[in-house]
Design a protein around this motif. Structure first.
Motif: not given
Length: 524
Positions: A206-211
């Motif tokens: 999630k942190q990669k796709t929604h920073p």
């Protein structure tokens, strides 16, 4: 120290079981009162909430800051706190959401407080899960995407192990499920990462796709979570390293990993800030991260309660809350006496609570009630029995991983006989083992035996727990369904109505669980 338990907040994610030590998910184990009743068509089989007890949390979650604090009595004067900003003013240092705002205090770190008055039962906060995972034992009866309980769910066409309400739900969950889908196909029955590992994998994705900040992080971002890294002992650090190994083992082809030090911090944050999602009977459904909900500090005299509607966490007032008053939930099961509660808080959350109840210890005498005998037991005898009770609770927690239901029931019955020579039935250690015995009876479908234990439990529960406790509601619900199954409609209706009265405050009157229970009443 007592083991973690289900409760208001669910339970903490760390589990010292052999499977957890290997970074694996634990298999189902009998003897838990999370076992559901056969009143409606439901998937059968043992369920393993990481806790063995009712009461709860549950929902235990992890504090955003490490300090307990006093919850005021009914209709208290607002506690001293920094002045509220003038109307229309907003500050980066004080994020606001509806009638709530985040605040900082030198004594308590971060916290959440009210900007206006909230009535009992009023919704303060609604937070969608940042990430969530359905527990493996509930697959097929609940949707992997939204956690809805439905029949006729559709399987994932590739792994055949995930189930969904509809195509839209499956598409929405795909960015997370694809992390596991191919791995499930590869490992088959050997695919068994713990829920802590699964949550952490989803956070990394999630942190990669929604920073950017999500709808779940209006007040607190995941990256701001407290990790208490400097307070971890060697055993907890070893558990985290095992989780990291499992993460690499099960997800190596689908994730970009940070370095080991960053993973240690992330796992520590998840262990401190993870929530377990439970159903109306406090059966474990899954685990999730709710950043804004994690901002609340702990009190053993909470003024709010957290419940779940699928993967949505809702926070409602269980006391009247005045403007400027801090919002407190409970991270742990509140059944137990002060010493046990604080042992639990120090072990999982690295702080001791200084709320009114912990300071006065006013309920401890009732919770540790001793038999009224002509020749009362000595203080030393009572002390030895308390030590025995704590040991047998730990013994049962471990035994549920490998002993048969009959062996588990024998542990309960023998310990109840021994403790009963010193403790009253309303003593919390007696209640603990009665609850375990009730869970075993439910597992083996001994409805009469389960009802007998439940009838002994419910009154002391109502006395020991705070108002609008989910533990009390779930016990009334279990009793009502048992009465109905045993054709005692009058008692069943009365018990179910008592459950509804609590749940309408804790869950909200429009919650699907309440609609289901009302339908049960109509059907009978």
């Amino acid at each position: 120290m007592l083991p973690p338990q289900t409760g208001w907040r669910g339970q903490p994610l760390p589990d010292a079981s052999p499977e957890r030590r290997a970074g694996l998910g634990a298999g189902a184990a009998p003897g838990l009162c999370g076992q559901r009743l056969p009143v409606r068509s439901r998937r059968r089989g043992p369920r393993r909430p990481e806790e063995a007890l009712p009461a709860a949390a549950p929902g235990a979650r992890v504090p955003a800051c490490a300090a307990g604090s006093a919850a005021p009595p009914a209709r208290p004067a607002p506690p001293a706190c920094p002045a509220l900003p003038a109307a229309g003013m907003r500050s980066e240092a004080m994020p606001q959401l509806g009638g709530l705002e985040r605040f900082a205090s030198a004594g308590k770190g971060r916290g959440l407080r009210a900007r206006r008055r909230f009535a009992v039962g009023e919704l303060l906060l609604s937070c969608p899960a940042y990430v969530a995972v359905l527990t493996v034992s509930e697959r097929g009866s609940h949707c992997d995407g939204c956690f809805a309980r439905k029949e006729g769910l559709s399987k994932c066409g590739r792994c055949k192990q995930a189930f969904y309400c509809n195509v839209e739900c499956q598409k929405e969950d795909w960015p997370m499920h694809k992390l596991e889908c191919a791995s499930m196909c590869t490992f088959g029955q050997n695919w068994q990462p713990s829920e802590t590992v699964r949550l952490t994998a989803r956070i990394l994705a999630k942190q990669k796709t929604h920073p950017e900040r999500t709808q779940s992080e209006k007040l607190l971002a995941v990256k701001e979570f407290e990790s208490h890294l400097d307070k971890l002992d060697n055993e907890k650090r070893e558990l985290i390293q095992n989780d990291i190994a499992a993460l690499h083992h099960f997800y190596s082809k689908h994730l970009d990993y940070p370095d080991n030090a960053a993973l240690v911090v992330l796992f520590a944050q998840v262990n401190c800030n993870g929530f377990t999602i439970e159903d109306e009977e406090l059966s474990h459904l899954g685990s999730a991260i709710f950043p804004d909900v994690a901002l609340m500090n702990h009190s053993c005299c909470p003024n709010v309660i957290v419940t779940y509607k699928g993967t949505l966490a809702e926070v409602r007032a269980v006391r009247e809350i005045e403007p400027g008053e801090e919002i407190f939930s409970s991270y742990i099961d509140l059944l137990y006496p002060t010493e046990d509660r604080n042992d639990r808080l120090r072990d999982s959350y690295f702080f001791s609570c200084d709320c009114r109840e912990c300071t006065t210890k006013e309920k401890d005498k009732e919770k540790l009630e001793i038999c009224k005998l002509n020749d009362p037991p000595s203080a030393e005898t009572v002390k030895d029995m308390i030590k025995y009770a704590r040991n047998v609770i730990e013994e049962f927690r471990r035994a549920k991983h490998y002993k048969s239901p009959s062996e588990l029931l024998e542990i309960c019955e023998l310990s109840l006989d021994k403790m009963g020579a010193v403790f009253e039935d309303s003593n919390v250690y007696m209640l603990h083992m009665m609850y375990q015995a009730m869970g075993v009876c439910l597992y083996v479908q001994d409805w009469e035996g389960a009802l007998c234990y439940g009838q002994k439990i419910i009154r002391p529960y109502s006395k020991h727990y705070p108002s609008y406790s989910l533990n009390v509601a779930s016990m009334w619900l279990k009793l009502g369904r048992l009465y109905m199954a045993l054709k005692n409609r009058t008692a069943g209706v009365k018990a179910l109505k008592r459950a509804i009265a609590i749940m309408e405050v804790a869950h909200g009157k429009d919650h699907p669980y309440i609609s289901e229970i009302k339908k049960e009443l109509e059907d009978h």
